[in-house]
Structure formats: structure tokens, C-alpha cells
Motif scaffolding. Structure first.
Motif, PDB file in Angstrom:
ATOM      1  N   UNK A  28       0.821  -1.213   0.000  1.00 61.29           N
ATOM      2  CA  UNK A  28       0.000   0.000   0.000  1.00 61.29           C
ATOM      3  C   UNK A  28       0.855   1.263   0.000  1.00 61.29           C
ATOM      4  N   UNK A  29       2.141   1.148   0.390  1.00 57.52           N
ATOM      5  CA  UNK A  29       3.011   2.310   0.426  1.00 57.52           C
ATOM      6  C   UNK A  29       3.982   2.367  -0.762  1.00 57.52           C
ATOM      7  N   UNK A  30       3.681   1.604  -1.797  1.00 60.30           N
ATOM      8  CA  UNK A  30       4.495   1.725  -3.009  1.00 60.30           C
ATOM      9  C   UNK A  30       4.342   3.116  -3.582  1.00 60.30           C
ATOM     10  N   UNK A  31       5.457   3.709  -3.978  1.00 66.89           N
ATOM     11  CA  UNK A  31       5.443   5.092  -4.441  1.00 66.89           C
ATOM     12  C   UNK A  31       4.766   5.258  -5.800  1.00 66.89           C
ATOM     13  N   UNK A  32       4.662   4.157  -6.575  1.00 66.82           N
ATOM     14  CA  UNK A  32       4.096   4.288  -7.919  1.00 66.82           C
ATOM     15  C   UNK A  32       2.587   4.065  -7.963  1.00 66.82           C
ATOM     16  N   UNK A  33       1.922   4.023  -6.832  1.00 66.19           N
ATOM     17  CA  UNK A  33       0.469   3.925  -6.831  1.00 66.19           C
ATOM     18  C   UNK A  33      -0.128   5.289  -7.152  1.00 66.19           C
ATOM     19  N   UNK A  34      -1.159   5.298  -7.991  1.00 67.71           N
ATOM     20  CA  UNK A  34      -1.783   6.544  -8.401  1.00 67.71           C
ATOM     21  C   UNK A  34      -2.613   7.148  -7.274  1.00 67.71           C
ATOM     22  N   UNK A  35      -2.743   8.460  -7.300  1.00 67.75           N
ATOM     23  CA  UNK A  35      -3.547   9.156  -6.300  1.00 67.75           C
ATOM     24  C   UNK A  35      -5.032   8.859  -6.442  1.00 67.75           C
ATOM     25  N   UNK A  36      -5.430   8.223  -7.549  1.00 72.45           N
ATOM     26  CA  UNK A  36      -6.842   7.861  -7.763  1.00 72.45           C
ATOM     27  C   UNK A  36      -7.067   6.355  -7.619  1.00 72.45           C
ATOM     28  N   UNK A  37      -6.096   5.644  -7.097  1.00 71.78           N
ATOM     29  CA  UNK A  37      -6.175   4.187  -7.047  1.00 71.78           C
ATOM     30  C   UNK A  37      -7.403   3.692  -6.286  1.00 71.78           C
ATOM     31  N   UNK A  38      -7.802   4.408  -5.249  1.00 66.69           N
ATOM     32  CA  UNK A  38      -8.903   3.950  -4.396  1.00 66.69           C
ATOM     33  C   UNK A  38     -10.081   4.927  -4.422  1.00 66.69           C
ATOM     34  N   UNK A  39     -10.253   5.592  -5.525  1.00 68.07           N
ATOM     35  CA  UNK A  39     -11.300   6.615  -5.591  1.00 68.07           C
ATOM     36  C   UNK A  39     -12.706   6.018  -5.511  1.00 68.07           C
ATOM     37  N   UNK A  40     -12.857   4.710  -5.708  1.00 66.56           N
ATOM     38  CA  UNK A  40     -14.170   4.068  -5.614  1.00 66.56           C
ATOM     39  C   UNK A  40     -14.392   3.411  -4.250  1.00 66.56           C
ATOM     40  N   UNK A  41     -13.486   3.625  -3.317  1.00 69.72           N
ATOM     41  CA  UNK A  41     -13.526   2.893  -2.063  1.00 69.72           C
ATOM     42  C   UNK A  41     -13.995   3.760  -0.903  1.00 69.72           C
ATOM     43  N   UNK A  42     -14.972   3.267  -0.157  1.00 76.65           N
ATOM     44  CA  UNK A  42     -15.311   3.818   1.159  1.00 76.65           C
ATOM     45  C   UNK A  42     -14.589   2.977   2.212  1.00 76.65           C
ATOM     46  N   UNK A  43     -14.046   3.640   3.228  1.00 76.76           N
ATOM     47  CA  UNK A  43     -13.285   2.876   4.215  1.00 76.76           C
ATOM     48  C   UNK A  43     -13.411   3.502   5.597  1.00 76.76           C
ATOM     49  N   UNK A  44     -13.046   2.718   6.586  1.00 80.69           N
ATOM     50  CA  UNK A  44     -12.909   3.194   7.959  1.00 80.69           C
ATOM     51  C   UNK A  44     -11.777   2.409   8.598  1.00 80.69           C
ATOM     52  N   UNK A  45     -11.033   3.046   9.498  1.00 81.97           N
ATOM     53  CA  UNK A  45      -9.880   2.418  10.142  1.00 81.97           C
ATOM     54  C   UNK A  45     -10.095   2.407  11.649  1.00 81.97           C
ATOM     55  N   UNK A  46      -9.972   1.222  12.233  1.00 80.96           N
ATOM     56  CA  UNK A  46     -10.056   1.051  13.684  1.00 80.96           C
ATOM     57  C   UNK A  46      -8.690   0.590  14.176  1.00 80.96           C
ATOM     58  N   UNK A  47      -8.077   1.383  15.024  1.00 81.32           N
ATOM     59  CA  UNK A  47      -6.747   1.055  15.536  1.00 81.32           C
ATOM     60  C   UNK A  47      -6.807   0.512  16.949  1.00 81.32           C
ATOM     61  N   UNK A  48      -5.965  -0.459  17.221  1.00 80.54           N
ATOM     62  CA  UNK A  48      -5.843  -1.040  18.554  1.00 80.54           C
ATOM     63  C   UNK A  48      -4.428  -0.754  19.054  1.00 80.54           C
ATOM     64  N   UNK A  49      -4.329   0.064  20.092  1.00 75.66           N
ATOM     65  CA  UNK A  49      -3.005   0.479  20.545  1.00 75.66           C
ATOM     66  C   UNK A  49      -2.917   0.614  22.044  1.00 75.66           C
ATOM     67  N   UNK A  50      -1.790   1.153  22.479  1.00 72.37           N
ATOM     68  CA  UNK A  50      -1.490   1.293  23.901  1.00 72.37           C
ATOM     69  C   UNK A  50      -0.772   2.632  24.068  1.00 72.37           C
TER      70      UNK A  50
END
Length: 605
Positions: free
Chosen positions: A54-76
């Protein structure tokens, strides 16, 4: 999180251009990412491939333009890089054109109510967003509260002992072409199990040595060993009694849905005794989901009512008071709810109770000094809560109970890289701060560096040689002159010199040989407590000289509660006092050390 259907399409420049620029098309329009943060801001092992992708530099800025997402983090939040993976992933998904339904949720294990304190309100808002964008089809109905989902597996019971019983793992059964791992641990003979704290000391700390001959295990300073513990026979017997299980019963697991693999580390067929002693973590503190499922399975009205309260959003303070604060275990909870425990279908055991996870220990020895041996320094975890029985760490108590002097003892283990990486150059000094058992990885590092001849020498380039240091070394030498100074500096702290000064003789011998500079802090030997951070401040000129002019690397290991913050504060203070930096510049200097891996931390709660 993604299906295999990432599509690589040629751009305007044809397939050659496609090698440089990729267009990504996820199959799913909505993805919820749940991710933890490991080590010092690193992704968990099972996320590493996705993380690199996901952190490849050659991914386009529109690669995920069709995606809805949410991120849940588990930390300390006791760690410096609290929920770093979740924060960074959220930003990256936005960079690639994804549409965030909500800000990232940052669950905190240190919160009194646990991660649920942040997750509960976030989930309410998430479902509102999701159901607004993706309504439930009319033909589907919501599963009512209190009705359990089907179990993941069904247990097919044997009437008698099966004809083919899987053999216990042995050294000879290991695949010689594969290094030991979680799925294939090495059964290491325990050589010694020695208490290294004084008899009057409050804490039982063990130096344990394993024989790894023939294992194929290799490690360097900074690596960790993972050990798979077992439940005690007493607890296993009590569990079987409360649930009405026959420990001699054999079974096989059958998944209810296709494509579901059997649980790793669980043989087929398997005995109930093996399942309870080796797999189910009955000594862990149960999560809220445990109470929720147990309530669904309970036939007893009063117990079910209480379980539903403890699993509800409004009942989290009651759950914390009953379970989290006193560290009540799954086994103890089941004893408190005997009617519910006795009615648990065997099919739900693996959904209700988590698997025993391996415990990680810093390796405290070097193969260059102790060939075919692996040593750990382990504090036996035991403390008192308001419950009558003391709380005990599963793995440390289990290891402490093993006595190789009374017969052969084998422990399943494997090795993985740790979060500390030491410099290869012999000219790079290292400053190591390791109070208590935090000194363990530094013993391995010092042994390794000494064996490789990386003992260093104090060379001030402005003087053109080792004649003198630019800082005042009078604390080491009354004459004020120290022509050669080792490149290994260890700040060690403990309570009492005669009770918990680990490896005192070894450090003193290395000092005599000119391989080590040892700075100690014995916190209870004077009226005012003295800790390692105080020694750092006292030797501020030396620390600044080593870091700023000699390019030293700084390492910190130990308990995550207060010590890391105190040491960090001491460092920024001495940067200001002896480096002449302002407060913002001192913070930026420390951040630069972290980014260049010249400041590394390994802590544990």
C-alpha cells in the motif's frame, strides 16, 4: 483485507509504462480496516505484505477513488508511537483517493474501560454511515440480540480412543528445511533455571538457559524468543469439572463453512485434555465479547441477565469493576456463573475462549559467547488484587515451575527479529539504558560486540587521537585523564546492589578488560531514590559528546509505565543544557535520532 483481484492495467504508454504506474481496483466498495501497532510503530506480522504494497510510491492518487473505508486502531498509549499504524494507514488511504466514512478510531488498552471506550461510540456512528450508504436488502433480517451466531466449528466426538493418535511434537519431527516457527516450534531442552535475585528480594527473577543444538535456530543481539506456555494441570482439571467435560474424550473439528482451515497448532484428532492444557487461554482476563457470547448460550435467567449487563455499553464500568481491575480470569468467571458454564456447547469452546498466545522474551545471550545456547532473564509475574488468590503470569509461572534437575524438560520456542538493531561498525559507540530485566538484550549486545572486537575507543577528531576527551572524565578517573574509553556504555538500575544486580561479576570483568563503561543506579540505597534518568543527567556532558560528536546510538529497554518517558525527558533536558538547544530544537533533535534509528526503544507493559 483485499481479495486477490487487484488489477494491473497498462496506461497510455503501453505495458512498459504499466511497469512504472499501476491502477488498482479493489473488488470491495467498502472495507473496514482493524489494525494493531507492534514494536516501535511497526505493522503486525500478518500485515507486512499489505503494508509494503500500500506504500508503493508508484500507486496513483486515484487508485482507491471508488472505495469507502474506515480504520479502527488497537493500541497502547504507554508507547511513544500510539496507534501509529492506524494513523498512517488512514492518511495513506486518503492519499490514494479513498473516502473515509469517519476519522480513525484509536482504541487504547491503557484506558480504564479498555479499547471499547473509544470503539463503542465510533461503532454507533459507523453503522449509521454504513447503513445509510449500503441499506440492508429487504429479504434479510437482523439477528436479534441474545441469539448466537453459529459456531465456527463442530466437534465430532469419538466413542473410544481413535486408532490413529497424533504423536507429540519431537525434535526429529521438525522439517530440517524450515526454521522453527509458531506452526513448527522447536522443543528446546531446558538446561538451567536459576533464581538470580536474593532470597529476601520481593521479586523472583530467573536466568533460564535452553539447549538449541540441532534446531537450526540462529539469532543476533536484539532478537527475541517466543515461548508457547501451557495451563497448569490444576486449572485444566477445574475447567473440565465446571464445564462437565471428559478430559479423556477425543474429537475432530469440522468447519461449518467451506474454506475455513483448522486452528493452527491443534492436532487432529485431539483430546479434550490437550485442548484445555495447550490451547485454550483459560487464565486470561476475558473480553467483553466473552460475556456477550456466554449470555447468548446461558439457559439460566439470572446469570444471563447479569452477563447481558456486563456485555452492554452501559455496563462497561461494572465489567471493569468485576473483571478488568481485579484481573479476574476466564476460569474464575465460569466458576462464578456455573449454570451458564455447564451449559456451554462444546462446539462453541473455540469461539468463546481465545488461544494461548506465545510470550516474547528478549534474548540475553550471544551465540558467539554461548554456542548452541539461548538464555533469557525472566521476572516471575505475581501480584495481589482484591481477589484472594494472587494473580500470576501464565508463562512466567509455568517456566518457573519447570525443574530440569528432576528430569528432562522441553519448552516449545522459536526466534524472530526484535525491534532493536545494533550498529555494525566497531567505531560506533552505543549507550544502553536497561533498568531491571530491561538489561537482558544489552547483555546479548555487549557479548556480541566484545566477541567481534567492537569495544570502541574514545577518539576526539579535534584532537586527532585518543589522548583525551573533550568532556570532563573526572567521574571515572581522579586524575581527570582517561586515554581510552570503551565504546559500550551501560546504564543499569535496580533496587539493591546485593539483591537484584544482575550479572554484576560479568560487568565488572568487562570493565577491567576495558570493554565496558558501567553506570549504576541503586534506587533504594539512599534516602532519595536514584534512577537511570538521574545518572543520565549527571553525565550529561558525556552523553551529549557521544551522541552529537561521536555518532553514538542510544538504546532503551524496560517497563513501559514511567521509565521511558522519564528517560526521554532527561535526554531533552541535557540536550538543552549541554547542547545549547531550545526546547523545540531539543525535541526535533530527539525525533531526528529516532528517524535515523540512533534512538531505539523496546518496552513492555
Amino acid at each position: 483485507m483485499w481479495r486477490r483481484g487487484w488489477a494491473a492495467k497498462p496506461g497510455a504508454g503501453g505495458w512498459r509504462a504499466a511497469c512504472r504506474t499501476w491502477t488498482l481496483t479493489p473488488w470491495e466498495p467498502l472495507v473496514i480496516f482493524v489494525c494493531a501497532t507492534a514494536g516501535q510503530g511497526e505493522p503486525p506480522d500478518n500485515m507486512r505484505n499489505f503494508w509494503r504494497f500500500i506504500f508503493r510510491k508508484n500507486l496513483l492518487a486515484t487508485s482507491l477513488c471508488q472505495l469507502d473505508f474506515a480504520v479502527l486502531g488497537l493500541g497502547d498509549s504507554s508507547y511513544a508511537k500510539f496507534n501509529f499504524v492506524a494513523k498512517k494507514l488512514h492518511r495513506r488511504l486518503l492519499q490514494l483517493g479513498g473516502s473515509a466514512l469517519l476519522p480513525a478510531c484509536l482504541g487504547d488498552e491503557q484506558h480504564e474501560l479498555g479499547p471499547d471506550a473509544a470503539i463503542d461510540p465510533w461503532l454507533v456512528a459507523l453503522w449509521e454511515k454504513v447503513l445509510g450508504l449500503y441499506p440492508v436488502p429487504a429479504e434479510l433480517t437482523e439477528i436479534p440480540r441474545g441469539v448466537p451466531l453459529p459456531s465456527t466449528f463442530t466437534l465430532q466426538l469419538f466413542q473410544d480412543v481413535p486408532n490413529t493418535v497424533p504423536q507429540e511434537l519431537t525434535v526429529s519431527s521438525l522439517d530440517p528445511h524450515q526454521p522453527p516457527s509458531e506452526s513448527q516450534p522447536f522443543l528446546a531442552p531446558m538446561v538451567t533455571n536459576e533464581r538470580v535475585t536474593g532470597p529476601s528480594h520481593f521479586q523472583d527473577v530467573r536466568l533460564i538457559e535452553f539447549d538449541i543444538t540441532g534446531s537450526g535456530i540462529s539469532f543476533v543481539a536484539g532478537d527475541v524468543v517466543l515461548i508457547q506456555p501451557s495451563n497448569s494441570a490444576t486449572h485444566a482439571q477445574q475447567f473440565c469439572q465446571v464445564l462437565g467435560l471428559d478430559p479423556d474424550q477425543w474429537f475432530t473439528l469440522q468447519p461449518r463453512e467451506p474454506g475455513v482451515s483448522s486452528p493452527p497448532g491443534l492436532p487432529q484428532p485431539c483430546s479434550v485434555w490437550h485442548l484445555v492444557t495447550q490451547y485454550l487461554d483459560i487464565a486470561s482476563v476475558p473480553r467483553r465479547s466473552f460475556f456477550e457470547l456466554l449470555a447468548c448460550l446461558s439457559p439460566h435467567e439470572l446469570e444471563r441477565e447479569k452477563l447481558l449487563e456486563l456485555s452492554s455499553t452501559t455496563g462497561q464500568e461494572a465489567l471493569c469493576e468485576y473483571c478488568s481491575r481485579p484481573r479476574r480470569t476466564i476460569l474464575e468467571v465460569l466458576c462464578d456463573f456455573p449454570h451458564s458454564a455447564g451449559a456451554i456447547p462444546a462446539d462453541y469452546l473455540l469461539d468463546l475462549i481465545p488461544r494461548i498466545r506465545p510470550r516474547a522474551f528478549s534474548i540475553a545471550s550471544s551465540l558467539l559467547t554461548h554456542p548452541n545456547r539461548l538464555q533469557i532473564l525472566m521476572a516471575v509475574v505475581q501480584y495481589q488484587t482484591r481477589l484472594r488468590e494472587p494473580r500470576r503470569g501464565l508463562c512466567s509461572s509455568w517456566l518457573a515451575s519447570l525443574n530440569p534437575g528432576q528430569g528432562s524438560v522441553q519448552v516449545p520456542l522459536w526466534v524472530r527479529p526484535g525491534s532493536l538493531a545494533f550498529p555494525e561498525s566497531p567505531d560506533t559507540p552505543v549507550i544502553m539504558v536497561g533498568p531491571g530485566t530491561g538489561v537482558a538484550p544489552f547483555r546479548a549486545a555487549i557479548q556480541e560486540r566484545v566477541a567481534q572486537g567492537k569495544t570502541g575507543e574514545c577518539r576526539d577528531p579535534r584532537l586527532g587521537g585518543p589522548e583525551a576527551c573533550s568532556w570532563d572524565p573526572s567521574w571515572l578517573c581522579p586524575a581527570g585523564v582517561h586515554p581510552t574509553l570503551p565504546g559500550n556504555f551501560l546504564f543499569f538500575g535496580c533496587r539493591w546492589r546485593d539483591q537484584d544486580f544482575y550479572w554484576e561479576a560479568e560487568w565488572q570483568e568487562l570493565e577491567k578488560r576495558g570493554c565496558l563503561t558501567l553506570i549504576t543506579a541503586f534506587s533504594r540505597e539512599q534516602d532519595q531514590k536514584v534512577y537511570v534518568q538521574h545518572r543520565l543527567q549527571e553525565l550529561g556532558p558525556l552523553v551529549w559528546e557521544l551522541l552529537d560528536r561521536r555518532g553514538a546510538c542510544f538504546y532503551l529497554a524496560g517497563n513501559a509505565k514511567f521509565m521511558p518517558a522519564d528517560v526521554t525527558e532527561a535526554l531533552t533536558s541535557l540536550f538543552q543544557q549541554h547542547g545549547g538547544l531550545s526546547s523545540p530544537d531539543a525535541a526535533a533533535y530527539l525525533d531526528r535520532l529516532q528517524r535515523t534509528l540512533r534512538f531505539q526503544v523496546e518496552t513492555w507493559a
